[in-house]
Every structure is written in C-alpha cells, then in structure tokens.
Design a protein around this motif. Structure first.
Motif, PDB file in Angstrom:
ATOM      1  N   UNK A 128      -3.836  -6.890  10.450  1.00 38.55           N
ATOM      2  CA  UNK A 128      -4.049  -6.344   9.109  1.00 38.55           C
ATOM      3  C   UNK A 128      -3.581  -7.218   7.959  1.00 38.55           C
ATOM      4  N   UNK A 129      -2.643  -8.114   8.193  1.00 37.06           N
ATOM      5  CA  UNK A 129      -2.131  -8.926   7.096  1.00 37.06           C
ATOM      6  C   UNK A 129      -2.641 -10.360   7.125  1.00 37.06           C
ATOM      7  N   UNK A 130      -3.549 -10.669   8.056  1.00 40.35           N
ATOM      8  CA  UNK A 130      -4.180 -11.976   8.073  1.00 40.35           C
ATOM      9  C   UNK A 130      -3.294 -13.086   8.595  1.00 40.35           C
ATOM     10  N   UNK A 131      -3.787 -14.301   8.440  1.00 35.90           N
ATOM     11  CA  UNK A 131      -3.078 -15.470   8.972  1.00 35.90           C
ATOM     12  C   UNK A 131      -1.820 -15.790   8.177  1.00 35.90           C
ATOM     13  N   UNK A 132      -1.808 -15.445   6.893  1.00 38.95           N
ATOM     14  CA  UNK A 132      -0.659 -15.727   6.042  1.00 38.95           C
ATOM     15  C   UNK A 132      -0.172 -14.443   5.374  1.00 38.95           C
ATOM     16  N   UNK A 133       0.559 -13.613   6.101  1.00 38.40           N
ATOM     17  CA  UNK A 133       1.033 -12.363   5.522  1.00 38.40           C
ATOM     18  C   UNK A 133       2.048 -12.626   4.421  1.00 38.40           C
ATOM     19  N   UNK A 134       2.168 -11.695   3.469  1.00 39.81           N
ATOM     20  CA  UNK A 134       3.194 -11.854   2.438  1.00 39.81           C
ATOM     21  C   UNK A 134       4.579 -11.843   3.064  1.00 39.81           C
ATOM     22  N   UNK A 135       5.495 -12.597   2.481  1.00 39.75           N
ATOM     23  CA  UNK A 135       6.848 -12.672   3.000  1.00 39.75           C
ATOM     24  C   UNK A 135       7.787 -11.808   2.157  1.00 39.75           C
ATOM     25  N   UNK A 136       8.850 -11.279   2.787  1.00 38.08           N
ATOM     26  CA  UNK A 136       9.843 -10.564   1.988  1.00 38.08           C
ATOM     27  C   UNK A 136      10.364 -11.465   0.877  1.00 38.08           C
ATOM     28  N   UNK A 137      10.462 -10.906  -0.314  1.00 35.57           N
ATOM     29  CA  UNK A 137      10.899 -11.713  -1.453  1.00 35.57           C
ATOM     30  C   UNK A 137       9.760 -12.228  -2.290  1.00 35.57           C
ATOM     31  N   UNK A 138       8.534 -12.174  -1.746  1.00 41.07           N
ATOM     32  CA  UNK A 138       7.361 -12.580  -2.500  1.00 41.07           C
ATOM     33  C   UNK A 138       6.645 -11.337  -3.020  1.00 41.07           C
ATOM     34  N   UNK A 139       5.857 -11.528  -4.070  1.00 44.81           N
ATOM     35  CA  UNK A 139       5.117 -10.393  -4.592  1.00 44.81           C
ATOM     36  C   UNK A 139       4.220 -10.788  -5.726  1.00 44.81           C
ATOM     37  N   UNK A 140       3.432  -9.833  -6.211  1.00 45.56           N
ATOM     38  CA  UNK A 140       2.473 -10.107  -7.275  1.00 45.56           C
ATOM     39  C   UNK A 140       3.141 -10.287  -8.634  1.00 45.56           C
ATOM     40  N   UNK A 141       2.380 -10.817  -9.569  1.00 43.69           N
ATOM     41  CA  UNK A 141       2.863 -11.001 -10.940  1.00 43.69           C
ATOM     42  C   UNK A 141       3.020  -9.649 -11.626  1.00 43.69           C
ATOM     43  N   UNK A 142       3.697  -9.648 -12.744  1.00 46.16           N
ATOM     44  CA  UNK A 142       3.864  -8.413 -13.507  1.00 46.16           C
ATOM     45  C   UNK A 142       2.518  -7.839 -13.899  1.00 46.16           C
ATOM     46  N   UNK A 143       1.596  -8.707 -14.322  1.00 50.90           N
ATOM     47  CA  UNK A 143       0.258  -8.244 -14.703  1.00 50.90           C
ATOM     48  C   UNK A 143      -0.456  -7.592 -13.522  1.00 50.90           C
ATOM     49  N   UNK A 144      -0.356  -8.213 -12.359  1.00 54.61           N
ATOM     50  CA  UNK A 144      -0.991  -7.641 -11.165  1.00 54.61           C
ATOM     51  C   UNK A 144      -0.359  -6.303 -10.798  1.00 54.61           C
ATOM     52  N   UNK A 145       0.954  -6.213 -10.912  1.00 55.43           N
ATOM     53  CA  UNK A 145       1.619  -4.940 -10.603  1.00 55.43           C
ATOM     54  C   UNK A 145       1.158  -3.841 -11.552  1.00 55.43           C
ATOM     55  N   UNK A 146       1.071  -4.163 -12.828  1.00 56.35           N
ATOM     56  CA  UNK A 146       0.737  -3.152 -13.821  1.00 56.35           C
ATOM     57  C   UNK A 146      -0.740  -2.772 -13.803  1.00 56.35           C
ATOM     58  N   UNK A 147      -1.595  -3.634 -13.281  1.00 56.88           N
ATOM     59  CA  UNK A 147      -3.026  -3.317 -13.190  1.00 56.88           C
ATOM     60  C   UNK A 147      -3.391  -2.615 -11.891  1.00 56.88           C
ATOM     61  N   UNK A 148      -2.427  -2.438 -11.008  1.00 61.46           N
ATOM     62  CA  UNK A 148      -2.702  -1.777  -9.737  1.00 61.46           C
ATOM     63  C   UNK A 148      -2.782  -0.264  -9.880  1.00 61.46           C
ATOM     64  N   UNK A 149      -3.299   0.377  -8.843  1.00 56.80           N
ATOM     65  CA  UNK A 149      -3.429   1.839  -8.836  1.00 56.80           C
ATOM     66  C   UNK A 149      -3.779   2.301  -7.427  1.00 56.80           C
ATOM     67  N   UNK A 150      -3.742   3.618  -7.213  1.00 56.83           N
ATOM     68  CA  UNK A 150      -4.209   4.209  -5.963  1.00 56.83           C
ATOM     69  C   UNK A 150      -4.655   5.634  -6.221  1.00 56.83           C
ATOM     70  N   UNK A 151      -5.587   6.091  -5.389  1.00 59.05           N
ATOM     71  CA  UNK A 151      -6.201   7.407  -5.528  1.00 59.05           C
ATOM     72  C   UNK A 151      -6.401   7.959  -4.117  1.00 59.05           C
ATOM     73  N   UNK A 152      -5.663   9.018  -3.802  1.00 61.17           N
ATOM     74  CA  UNK A 152      -5.683   9.578  -2.448  1.00 61.17           C
ATOM     75  C   UNK A 152      -6.226  11.003  -2.495  1.00 61.17           C
ATOM     76  N   UNK A 153      -7.192  11.268  -1.639  1.00 63.75           N
ATOM     77  CA  UNK A 153      -7.812  12.585  -1.537  1.00 63.75           C
ATOM     78  C   UNK A 153      -7.309  13.301  -0.281  1.00 63.75           C
ATOM     79  N   UNK A 154      -6.993  14.586  -0.424  1.00 62.73           N
ATOM     80  CA  UNK A 154      -6.656  15.421   0.717  1.00 62.73           C
ATOM     81  C   UNK A 154      -7.710  16.525   0.817  1.00 62.73           C
TER      82      UNK A 154
END
Length: 391
Positions: free
Chosen positions: A293-319
């Motif tokens: 599921x995380x591909x050949x180069x999975x994200x490492x602990x301590x790494x993450x997206x930029x502030x802009x990427x974090x703030x533009x993210x979202x999720x929508x879950x249906x039950x």
C-alpha cells in the motif's frame, strides 16, 4: 485525579507529528481561558528548545526530558501530568515503557497507534492494572480510528432515535480523501509485518475482526477486501488500507460499552471509486495496491507534507446504516486538513483535552468508549470535523 503540574504532556514533540500537536495547542489555546496547561517532552532538551522556537511557542513553554528507554524518567514525567499524548511510534518498538509508566502512575494516555497485534498484547498485559490504577489508556486517537469509531457511534445514535434499535449492519465508505498517510503509519505496518514473519500467531490477530474484544466471538464479518459494485450508491468499492485497524476498534468500542450496537453487529470499510467500467478498473487497481500500500518508497517517520498540502487536505466518510426492515439511511463525517497529519494532530490534542477535563474508570479503551459524544462535540467546535445525518 489529584492536581498535577500539567494537564497534558506531548511526548515526541520534536518529531513531525508531535510538533504539529504542540503547535496546535499553542496556537489554538494560547489566549483562551479554557486552554490546558501543557508541556513538550522528548529525549533531547536542545531539540525541544529548537522546536519550541520554530513553532513560535513562548520561551516559557515547559520542556521535559525523558528517553523512551528510561523507565524511571518516564515515570517521573507521568507523575507530573494528567495526560500523556505520544506520537513516538512504531509503538511496538518504542511504546512499551511509556505505556507501562502511565499504567503504573495512573496517568491517562492517548496515542496514534494502528498496530492491532501490539494493542492486543498490551490489553492482555495491562488492562487489569490500568483499571486498578485508574489510568485510561486510549489507543488510536487520530485518523485511525476516530472518524470511524465515532462515526459508527453517532450513526447508531440516529438509528436508535429513529427505529428504537441499533442498525445490525453498517458500511463505512470513504467517499473522498486528499492527503497522505503518515510516515508513522507506514513504519507501523512495516514493523507489524516483520513481527508477523517471526511470530505467525500475529497473523491470526490481524485477521480476527474481534481481536481487540478478548473473549467475544462475534458473527462473521464482510471482508471488504474484494472490489464490488454497490448498487444503492452506484459506485464501485475497493479495499481500504486502514480497515483492518478501524474495524477492530469499532468492535472494541461496542464490546466495552456492553454491545449497544448488538452482539450480531456487522461492519466493514471500503473506498468508493466511481460507476461503470472506469470505476471497476480503479477498484481492481486499488485492490492490487493493497499488496504494497505504501509503494517502493514509503514515507518515513519525521517526514510529511508542506503546510499548504496539510491545509488543502480533507476527507469525507459515509456510513450506510442498514436496518432489519430493509430501510437504510446515511450519516457523514467530514474533516478539513490532511487526514494523516493536519487533522490527526488536532484529533490527538482534543482527545487529550477531553481526557484531562473528565473523569472515568481506568482501563484500556477507545475514544468512543471513553469519551463518546463529548469528544464529538469538541471535534466539531475546535477541529473542523463535522458529524451529521444526511437523510
């Protein structure tokens, strides 16, 4: 709980997600009368000072030094606070001594754990001691599994209000999501797979939907691992990488609360694609990706997206709640910010505040079993997450 120096200590505050938790507590609560007394903790004073300055927290923000391998230092840290929030994972590698220290000192605890085999082991090892000391040990207090755990809890509330009984079957479906899974999630999966290779019994835990409900053997559950067309939604559904942990937490909440969803409750999670042949191909491709599921180069602990990427993210879950009479209704949980970092850091912080502001019997539980609707209200008011029936 007796008065403590702090309401919350953020352990792992120098890591990527830990600093987001600290930054949220500082920015959101600095000038509020209802804000918690909190401190940053980690193994290096120098790094703690650097992160404190980087996030713009006041110079007098308390800093606590404790190494994850130093049981005595961890116990002293726990004695100073009502709640410890820890982002130091994989927990099966780095979490044993901190969890034991919280149980021993009666300190509430919340983490971002998505490692069911470790969780099952810790339940067997510490549950009685946590009940005796009064420590509330709250696993999976981020994107895995709060939106799903609390989403099912609130869906069942609507079912009881409308029909006088819980829904015997709920489908959790991710309708949309923009963002990334955290490096900690990837590392946790990797550590779990390595542990399973050494101990085949772990495979049985991973496969058992009731692995976190010891002594309870519930009904057969939908697998969620085979792509399928869902006629009522007119979309194809594909396997969801977080389903193996989320479903176990949903069943644990039901178990700990005395089965308010029923002992015959069925639940699964999948990701919706689109209708037609295109949707089918997307679902089949997603199922194939589940092998890695995380591909050949999975994200490492301590790494993450930029502030802009974090703030533009979202999720929508249906039950989708399915009642015995054949009727159905929809309930939605929607969150702003990248799910694996931006929203997760807010969820963990608000779980900590909710624990600090409440009392309850000790044990090892879930956000749904310990905090329930009180946490839902906090997340709606502070974390920009909505919970609502849709029809």
């Amino acid at each position: 709980m007796a008065d403590k120096e702090f309401d919350i200590i953020v352990y792992g505050a120098t890591g990527y997600t830990g600093r987001l938790v600290a930054e949220y507590l500082d920015k959101h609560y600095r000038d509020r009368d209802d804000g918690p007394k909190w401190a940053m903790a980690g193994r290096s004073l120098e790094k703690l000072e650097a992160v404190r300055d980087e996030i713009g927290a006041p110079k007098d923000t308390p800093l606590v030094v404790a190494d994850a391998d130093d049981a005595a230092a961890l116990e002293e840290m726990c004695k100073r606070t009502k709640v410890v929030l820890t982002t130091v994972g994989p927990y099966q590698l780095y979490g044993d001594k901190l969890l034991a220290a919280c149980v021993k000192t009666g300190t509430d605890y919340a983490d971002l754990c998505g490692e069911p085999a470790w969780m099952a082991e810790k339940i067997a090892e510490h549950e009685e001691a946590a009940k005796n000391s009064g420590a509330r040990i709250c696993f999976s207090s981020g994107f895995d599994s709060i939106p799903f755990d609390l989403g099912v809890l609130m869906t069942q509330k609507v079912a009881k209000e409308r029909y006088g009984k819980p829904a015997p079957r709920i489908r959790g479906r991710v309708r949309a999501m923009q963002g990334t899974f955290s490096g900690g999630t990837a590392a946790s999966l990797g550590a779990t797979m390595k542990a399973a290779a050494k101990n085949p019994k772990i495979i049985n835990v991973l496969r058992d939907p009731f692995a976190l409900a010891p002594g309870f053997d519930g009904p057969e559950q939908p697998s969620g691992m085979i792509p399928k067309y869902e006629k009522d939604l007119d979309k194809w559904a594909a396997p969801f990488v977080m389903a193996p942990i989320n479903t176990k937490n949903v069943h644990r909440t039901n178990f700990l609360l005395g089965h308010p969803y029923g002992e015959d409750f069925q639940y699964d999670e999948m990701v919706l694609t689109s209708p037609g042949e295109a949707g089918k191909k997307m679902a089949e491709a997603a199922a194939e990706m589940m092998k890695n599921p995380f591909g050949a180069k999975p994200p490492k602990p301590g790494e993450g997206p930029s502030k802009e990427e974090r703030e533009n993210g979202y999720y929508d879950i249906l039950f989708v709640a399915e009642m015995e009479n054949g009727e159905t209704f929809h309930y939605g949980v929607k969150g702003k910010y990248d799910p694996g970092y931006g929203s997760t850091s807010r969820m963990l912080a608000e779980t900590g505040i909710a624990l600090a502001n409440s009392d309850g019997p000790g044990g090892i539980g879930t956000p749904g079993s310990f905090l329930g609707e009180d946490l839902v209200k906090r997340l709606e008011e502070h974390a920009e997450i909505s919970f609502a029936a849709e029809n």
